[in-house]
Design an enzyme around this catalytic site. Sequence first.
Site, PDB file in Angstrom:
ATOM      1  CD  GLU A   1      -2.982  -0.290  -0.284  1.00  0.00           C
ATOM      2  OE1 GLU A   1      -3.394   0.871  -0.354  1.00  0.00           O
ATOM      3  OE2 GLU A   1      -3.146  -1.128  -1.191  1.00  0.00           O
TER       4      GLU A   1
ATOM      5  NE  ARG B   1      18.140   6.783 -24.431  1.00  0.00           N
ATOM      6  CZ  ARG B   1      17.982   7.926 -25.085  1.00  0.00           C
ATOM      7  NH1 ARG B   1      17.723   9.029 -24.422  1.00  0.00           N
ATOM      8  NH2 ARG B   1      18.073   7.975 -26.405  1.00  0.00           N
TER       9      ARG B   1
END
Length: 239
Positions: free
Chosen positions: A113, A150
């Site tokens: 949760e 990247r």
Amino acid sequence: MRIDIVTLFPAMFEGFVNSSIIKRAIENNYVEVNIVDLREYTTNKHKKVDDTPYGGGAGMVLTCQPVFDCVKALRKEDTKVLMMTPQGKTYKQQTAYEFAKMTHIIILCGHYEGFDERIRTLVDYEVSLGDYVLTGGETASMVIADSIIRLIDGVIEKESHENDSFSNGLLEYPQYTKPRVYEGLEVPEVLCNGNHKEIAIWKHKESLRKTYFKRPDLLENYSLSEQEAKWIEEFKNKE
Ligand code: ADE
């Protein structure tokens, strides 16, 4: 750069760190990716890391102790702590550029949760992928880590991410490769004629066209040049 990903499910990251560009970036020491098992930090003798919510309600909540101790153990002077949560700010390419400048990032992945609210006192950035709920932050953290890695100098050719969608506020222009004709579908002539100036203009215009038709919302914060405004008029007349 070092990225520590704190998770209850380290096995989920095996493919991520052992494939493709991310694997190569790690092997070539552009980035260190450390998958940290949160369970190692619990002082509970049954290795429990969650508990039922105060005030009632469904599901289990991650407890403070393992997360506080884990962050304390990993944190250095220049560390930034990210929390993956649907309550965070929606992630954008501009944020990826900001994160790529950092030297040490800890990413906290929630499950169940969510986190005990007090864990938020440890956090510098709450990050959401979008307005939907995942079973946990693991897949989201891979998206964030991938988009950061990247951008690290040397990981991919600089030109590749300079032309990325969003890097200049527009979507990327269409790309083609061989053969020149496939099932009657042709590559635009201009890309094959070797005139670099014409090609650059074509790419710019097609980038704007894609954005206009697919993501017009991106143009709301984009300041159009005179030429771009003319192109937009042209697109409108073709709608
Ligand atoms: N954890 C669960 N849902 C998420 C979302 N949309 N973005 C980031 N982390 C999450």
